[in-house]
Structures are given as structure tokens and as C-alpha cells.
Design a protein around this motif. Structure first.
Motif, PDB file in Angstrom:
ATOM      1  N   PRO A 108      71.121-144.145  15.915  1.00 11.09           N
ATOM      2  CA  PRO A 108      71.056-145.596  16.096  1.00 11.09           C
ATOM      3  C   PRO A 108      69.658-146.172  15.899  1.00 11.09           C
ATOM      4  O   PRO A 108      69.521-147.363  15.583  1.00 11.09           O
ATOM      5  CB  PRO A 108      71.530-145.803  17.544  1.00 11.09           C
ATOM      6  CG  PRO A 108      72.270-144.560  17.890  1.00 11.09           C
ATOM      7  CD  PRO A 108      71.612-143.467  17.129  1.00 11.09           C
ATOM      8  N   ALA A 112      68.847-149.686  14.008  1.00 11.65           N
ATOM      9  CA  ALA A 112      68.149-150.757  14.728  1.00 11.65           C
ATOM     10  C   ALA A 112      66.884-151.202  14.017  1.00 11.65           C
ATOM     11  O   ALA A 112      66.384-152.304  14.259  1.00 11.65           O
ATOM     12  CB  ALA A 112      67.820-150.302  16.149  1.00 11.65           C
ATOM     13  N   THR A 116      69.755-148.287   6.658  1.00  8.40           N
ATOM     14  CA  THR A 116      71.194-148.099   6.553  1.00  8.40           C
ATOM     15  C   THR A 116      71.567-146.801   5.836  1.00  8.40           C
ATOM     16  O   THR A 116      72.746-146.440   5.805  1.00  8.40           O
ATOM     17  CB  THR A 116      71.835-149.291   5.829  1.00  8.40           C
ATOM     18  OG1 THR A 116      71.180-149.486   4.564  1.00  8.40           O
ATOM     19  CG2 THR A 116      71.696-150.560   6.660  1.00  8.40           C
ATOM     20  N   THR A 453      68.948-159.550  11.899  1.00  4.55           N
ATOM     21  CA  THR A 453      70.319-159.045  11.842  1.00  4.55           C
ATOM     22  C   THR A 453      70.382-157.900  10.840  1.00  4.55           C
ATOM     23  O   THR A 453      69.680-157.918   9.831  1.00  4.55           O
ATOM     24  CB  THR A 453      71.293-160.164  11.407  1.00  4.55           C
ATOM     25  OG1 THR A 453      71.245-161.229  12.354  1.00  4.55           O
ATOM     26  CG2 THR A 453      72.727-159.648  11.289  1.00  4.55           C
ATOM     27  N   TYR A 461      75.427-156.698  12.947  1.00  2.50           N
ATOM     28  CA  TYR A 461      74.734-156.373  14.198  1.00  2.50           C
ATOM     29  C   TYR A 461      73.594-157.365  14.343  1.00  2.50           C
ATOM     30  O   TYR A 461      72.568-157.264  13.665  1.00  2.50           O
ATOM     31  CB  TYR A 461      74.207-154.932  14.162  1.00  2.50           C
ATOM     32  CG  TYR A 461      75.289-153.909  13.914  1.00  2.50           C
ATOM     33  CD1 TYR A 461      76.074-153.432  14.962  1.00  2.50           C
ATOM     34  CD2 TYR A 461      75.539-153.443  12.622  1.00  2.50           C
ATOM     35  CE1 TYR A 461      77.082-152.512  14.729  1.00  2.50           C
ATOM     36  CE2 TYR A 461      76.548-152.513  12.388  1.00  2.50           C
ATOM     37  CZ  TYR A 461      77.322-152.057  13.432  1.00  2.50           C
ATOM     38  OH  TYR A 461      78.321-151.142  13.201  1.00  2.50           O
ATOM     39  N   ASP A 462      73.796-158.362  15.215  1.00  3.75           N
ATOM     40  CA  ASP A 462      72.745-159.369  15.406  1.00  3.75           C
ATOM     41  C   ASP A 462      71.654-158.805  16.307  1.00  3.75           C
ATOM     42  O   ASP A 462      71.706-157.632  16.729  1.00  3.75           O
ATOM     43  CB  ASP A 462      73.322-160.673  15.963  1.00  3.75           C
ATOM     44  CG  ASP A 462      74.033-160.503  17.309  1.00  3.75           C
ATOM     45  OD1 ASP A 462      73.825-159.461  17.973  1.00  3.75           O
ATOM     46  OD2 ASP A 462      74.789-161.412  17.686  1.00  3.75           O
ATOM     47  N   ARG A 463      70.654-159.638  16.603  1.00  2.00           N
ATOM     48  CA  ARG A 463      69.516-159.137  17.368  1.00  2.00           C
ATOM     49  C   ARG A 463      69.940-158.601  18.728  1.00  2.00           C
ATOM     50  O   ARG A 463      69.418-157.571  19.190  1.00  2.00           O
ATOM     51  CB  ARG A 463      68.488-160.258  17.539  1.00  2.00           C
ATOM     52  CG  ARG A 463      67.144-159.855  18.137  1.00  2.00           C
ATOM     53  CD  ARG A 463      66.392-158.881  17.257  1.00  2.00           C
ATOM     54  NE  ARG A 463      66.442-157.513  17.773  1.00  2.00           N
ATOM     55  CZ  ARG A 463      66.000-156.460  17.110  1.00  2.00           C
ATOM     56  NH1 ARG A 463      65.493-156.593  15.896  1.00  2.00           N
ATOM     57  NH2 ARG A 463      66.069-155.251  17.634  1.00  2.00           N
ATOM     58  N   ALA A 465      72.772-157.193  19.465  1.00  2.00           N
ATOM     59  CA  ALA A 465      73.417-155.898  19.260  1.00  2.00           C
ATOM     60  C   ALA A 465      72.390-154.817  18.949  1.00  2.00           C
ATOM     61  O   ALA A 465      72.506-153.671  19.421  1.00  2.00           O
ATOM     62  CB  ALA A 465      74.433-155.999  18.126  1.00  2.00           C
ATOM     63  N   LEU A 466      71.380-155.164  18.160  1.00  2.30           N
ATOM     64  CA  LEU A 466      70.330-154.190  17.843  1.00  2.30           C
ATOM     65  C   LEU A 466      69.543-153.813  19.093  1.00  2.30           C
ATOM     66  O   LEU A 466      69.215-152.642  19.309  1.00  2.30           O
ATOM     67  CB  LEU A 466      69.389-154.766  16.776  1.00  2.30           C
ATOM     68  CG  LEU A 466      70.038-155.103  15.429  1.00  2.30           C
ATOM     69  CD1 LEU A 466      69.016-155.764  14.503  1.00  2.30           C
ATOM     70  CD2 LEU A 466      70.639-153.875  14.770  1.00  2.30           C
ATOM     71  N   MET A 469      71.519-151.405  21.066  1.00  2.00           N
ATOM     72  CA  MET A 469      71.404-150.035  20.531  1.00  2.00           C
ATOM     73  C   MET A 469      70.164-149.353  21.094  1.00  2.00           C
ATOM     74  O   MET A 469      70.212-148.201  21.538  1.00  2.00           O
ATOM     75  CB  MET A 469      71.281-150.065  19.002  1.00  2.00           C
ATOM     76  CG  MET A 469      72.516-150.372  18.247  1.00  2.00           C
ATOM     77  SD  MET A 469      72.126-150.350  16.469  1.00  2.00           S
ATOM     78  CE  MET A 469      73.402-151.469  15.888  1.00  2.00           C
TER      79      MET A 469
END
Length: 486
Positions: A108, A112, A116, A453, A461-463, A465-466, A469
Motif C-alpha cells: 500500500p 499511497a 501503480t 488522488t 482513492y482520494d486523499r 483514502a490514501l 492506507m
């Protein structure tokens, strides 16, 4: 009469709102973005990107596409810059079976930080990494797209664990058979005990089988010999520098004959660099499609372990206690170094600055430079995720433009794998792997750190969500730390 009235109303609505009637469904609509066209080093403002599943299906003017598409989720990218997903082309997982979970927790961290896709350049957990590759691809495991060499090919009783040992041509053939059974993405060949002639044999045989190769070139060989044998990527910039030494062949011969030791050969391979010799070699790299992965930041870190303890590094909170222990041998060696050894290490770093100066020459010659960090176990304080952003900053410091540096982490990795049809640009038909930045990376490569994002395989995955993580990894590491101190 009622049926006739309904038909008339439907016709009127269609005439009044043709765009509304024609709107198509999508999963994600990114609006008002400034797209970064990395290939042409330009920005395109006011763009929209339409995503279905893991694919980009349309890109164009926001005012046009917004009227043609509707989506379950809309991302407002106004004032921000959209780039293709980042690739780290040299990472490692390892430390033994006891550290499988700690290694898995690194996955992750890449996402983050906008990464990718990663290329695993082999460690001592090759079977586990191959399993992760499949699990990530089928959605069972969260992480970046994973390319791997599986087990590296080495000589008998090598320094590195997790290898396929080969003492003769039959051994190399058997190792390559195993790599093909494992469906590796490329073959990693190292040189701690592998005979030089077997190194060349492994390169040529892998090429015959259609396998890409990378590795560490034995000191008894020239870089040109490895290129002629078919190596696909050269790991670490020192080898590219070495190709610019006019006496390289004589030094290799002296080492092979035992007339000089490794320290003397290394010293001579850092002296007498000639630009014309280098450019001739680099043009040959480009003609043969040989890429170079510099891994600059790791060398910088190791050179100053005597004065930079890293004890307060915030990123240690993301590294499990077992992985931190793999850093210890280098840290302890630095702590016990004599003043003379410290001076020698700093002198090596000064030489390394000269090595880094070949980056613009490689670029000028048309060599594909691939961003890679060497992050993972053993390589002290070279942190997965943030390490790539540190690496890109060094590329610019040593002469690449921000646009060229960005290409090393977005286009050159996919190009090496023959996947530019799928990655490296924001266009219809490409993968929906994207990073939304607060600032323009073509003006300042440091902008890659300011991530708003990440879109990976079409999932947003917005901020928040990051950050979740990162918090999740910190919590797991904190639990492991507590358990380790009981």
C-alpha cells in the motif's frame, strides 16, 4: 389517445435535450483536469477523462464530454494536474519467510505515493512475490501492478539467497527452464559467483527464448560485452559510467587474470572518463534497446550513514521491525568505521556525483532511463514509496529536465515491457492508472509529492483514502513493534 400523447412528449424531449438522451454510462468521470502529456512535455487544460472498469474510454474537452457521459463517481480536478500512474522499476522484497507479512505491508505504501506499477528485481522470497503478482492481478490482494524476475540466476554458493544456482551451461539452461515455467516478466542475473562466460551465455540464451534480462555485470567483462550478448536493462548507473572509460577492456582483462583486485579495478573504472567513448557506447545502448536504471538515492544514503543516523525518519513508522533489522549490518558497519574508511566512503560519493553526470548524456543518446529506487529490505532507509520521489529529484539535480525525469517514471518502464499501448499516457484505450497532483510537475518535479488522488485499475482513492492506507500500515507496524518488545 394516451399512447399518441406519450409518443409526442418523448419526441419533444428528445428534440429539446439530444445530449441528455445520448449520455452514456461510466464508472468515473474526472472533470476540469489539466492533463500532462508526458510524451510531448505539454499540458492540456480543461480536460475530462471517462473511465469504465479499468480502462479509459474517452478523453477530451470537459464541456463536450460532460454532456455525453454520466458516471457513478465524479472527481473535480479543477486547478490540478493529471499524470499517468508512476512506475518504480527496481524494488526488492525479502528478508526470509518470517518477514512475508512485513513485506506485504509495503504494497500500500507504493499506491499511497502514486506508484501503480513496480518491477521486483528479485530478493529471497521469489515464490511469494510470484503469488502476489497473481493475487494482485485477480483482485485478491491490494497493491500496485507487480512485475517480477522471480528467483535470480547466480553461480554456485552465491552471496544472495533465493537464487537459481548454475555452475555450467546445463545449469543455466535448467534455470531458464524454471524461469519460463514461473512465467517471469524478466530474468535477473547477478555476479557474486557466476562465471563471466556463464553470465554471457545466460544473456544470449535468454534472448533466444524471448526473455528480457537485467543484472549486475561481472568485473571481468566489459559493459559492451553484456550489451552484445543481449542484456535488456543495466541496473545501477555505475555500469553506464564504466562504459565511458577508454581502458575498460584492459581493466577487465587485468581483473580476470588476477593482476589487480576488485578495489583496484573499481578505482580504475572511475578514472579517465571520456565523453566521446561514452556517447559511442550509449548510442549502442539505444540501438540495441538497452535501458538503464540509475538507482541514485540508495548510494547517497549509504555514503553518509556515519553522519545521518535516520533515527528520527518519519518513514520508519511504515517499516516493520524485522525489515528494520535487515538495515542493521550496514548501519553497524558505518558506526564502526575508522576515520579513513569514512573518508573513503565520502570520496566514493564524490565520484558518484561524477557518475550521475552521465544522465544527460544517456538522454542525449536516446537511451531509455527507467526510474528505480532499490527500495526494500537490506537497503537501509531507502523507503518504498517516497523513495521514487527522492530519486526523481536527483535526476533533475544532475541534469534532466522535469519533463525528462517524469518520463523515466511514467513512460520508460512500460516501454521496456512493450506496454506503451496500455500505459504511459492518458488516452482512450489506456489503463485507468492515474495520479492527480496539486502542482505542475513539468515546472517542478517536486510536484509529484503533492498527491490529491490516485486512480488505480479504475478505482478512485482520494486523499482521505490514501491517508487511511498510510494509517493502516502505521498501525500494523506499531503492533509488530509492540509485539517485538514484549
Amino acid at each position: 389517445m394516451k399512447t399518441t400523447l406519450c409518443l409526442a412528449l418523448s419526441s419533444l424531449l428528445a428534440l429539446a435535450s439530444p445530449a441528455l438522451a445520448a449520455r452514456q454510462d461510466a464508472d468515473v468521470l474526472v472533470r476540469h483536469a489539466t492533463l500532462v502529456d508526458v510524451e510531448h512535455a505539454r499540458t492540456l487544460p480543461g480536460q475530462a477523462v471517462v473511465i469504465r472498469g479499468a480502462d479509459i474510454v474517452a478523453v477530451g474537452e470537459d464541456a463536450t464530454l460532460a454532456g455525453q457521459w454520466r458516471a457513478r463517481r465524479t472527481v473535480d480536478a479543477r486547478g490540478r494536474y493529471l499524470i499517468p500512474g508512476l512506475w518504480d522499476m527496481h524494488v526488492h522484497f525479502g528478508g526470509g519467510p518470517a518477514l512475508v507479512e512485513e513485506n506485504k505491508a509495503l504494497l500500500p505504501l507504493y499506491v499511497a505515493h502514486g506508484i501503480t506499477s513496480v518491477r521486483d528485481a528479485s530478493g529471497d522470497l521469489p515464490g511469494q512475490v510470484l503469488a502476489w503478482r497473481a493475487q494482485i492481478a485477480n483482485g485478491q490482494l491490494f497493491g500496485p501492478q507487480l512485475f517480477t524476475s522471480g528467483a535470480k540466476i547466480e553461480g554456485i554458493a552465491p552471496v544472495w539467497k533465493g537464487t537459481l544456482e548454475a555452475g555450467d551451461e546445463a545449469g543455466v539452461d535448467a534455470a531458464l527452464d524454471r524461469e519460463q515455467r514461473d512465467r517471469v516478466d524478466f530474468v535477473k542475473i547477478t555476479d557474486s559467483t557466476l562465471k563471466p562466460e556463464l553470465f554471457l551465455y545466460a544473456l544470449s540464451e535468454a534472448k533466444k527464448r524471448g526473455l528480457r534480462t537485467s543484472g549486475h555485470i561481472p568485473m571481468a567483462l566489459t559493459v559492451g560485452q553484456a550489451v552484445d550478448a543481449g542484456i535488456s536493462s543495466i541496473e545501477h548507473l555505475d555500469y553506464a559510467f564504466q562504459a565511458g572509460i577508454p581502458d575498460e577492456a584492459a581493466i577487465a582483462a587485468d581483473f580476470a587474470a588476477g593482476r589487480i583486485d576488485r578495489a583496484e579495478a573499481s578505482r580504475r573504472l572511475h578514472e579517465g572518463f571520456d565523453r566521446a567513448t561514452a556517447m559511442a557506447a550509449y548510442r549502442r545502448f539505444a540501438e540495441r534497446g538497452v535501458a538503464v536504471t540509475p538507482t541514485l538515492d540508495g548510494s547517497r544514503i549509504l555514503s553518509f550513514l556515519d553522519s545521518e543516523t535516520h533515527a528520527d525518519d518519519p518513514y520508519l513508522a511504515y517499516i516493520g521491525p524485522g525489515l528494520r533489522r535487515t538495515y542493521a549490518w550496514r548501519v553497524e558497519r558505518a558506526a564502526s568505521a575508522t576515520p579513513e574508511q569514512i573518508q573513503a566512503r565520502h570520496a566514493r560519493h564524490a565520484r558518484h556525483a561524477r557518475v550521475a553526470a552521465v544522465l544527460p548524456l544517456l538522454q542525449e543518446a536516446g537511451v531509455r532511463i527507467m526510474a528505480g529506487t532499490d527500495a526494500g529490505f537490506l537497503n537501509s532507509y531507502n523507503y518504498p514509496g517516497i523513495g521514487l520521489h527522492n530519486e526523481l529529484a536527483l535526476y533533475v539535480r544532475h541534469g534532466l529536465t522535469p519533463a525528462q525525469a517524469l518520463a523515466t517514471a511514467t513512460r520508460n518502464g512500460p516501454a521496456w515491457f512493450g506496454r506503451l499501448d496500455r500505459y504511459g499516457a492518458i488516452a482512450a484505450g489506456r489503463a485507468a492508472d492515474l495520479v492527480l497532483l496539486e502542482r505542475n510537475p513539468l515546472q517542478d518535479i517536486g510536484a509529484t509529492r503533492g498527491i490529491d488522488t490516485v486512480v488505480m485499475r479504475g478505482v478512485v482513492y482520494d486523499r482521505a483514502a490514501l491517508d487511511a492506507m498510510l494509517a493502516g500500515v502505521r498501525a500494523r507496524v506499531a503492533a509488530w513493534n509492540a509485539e517485538a518488545t514484549r
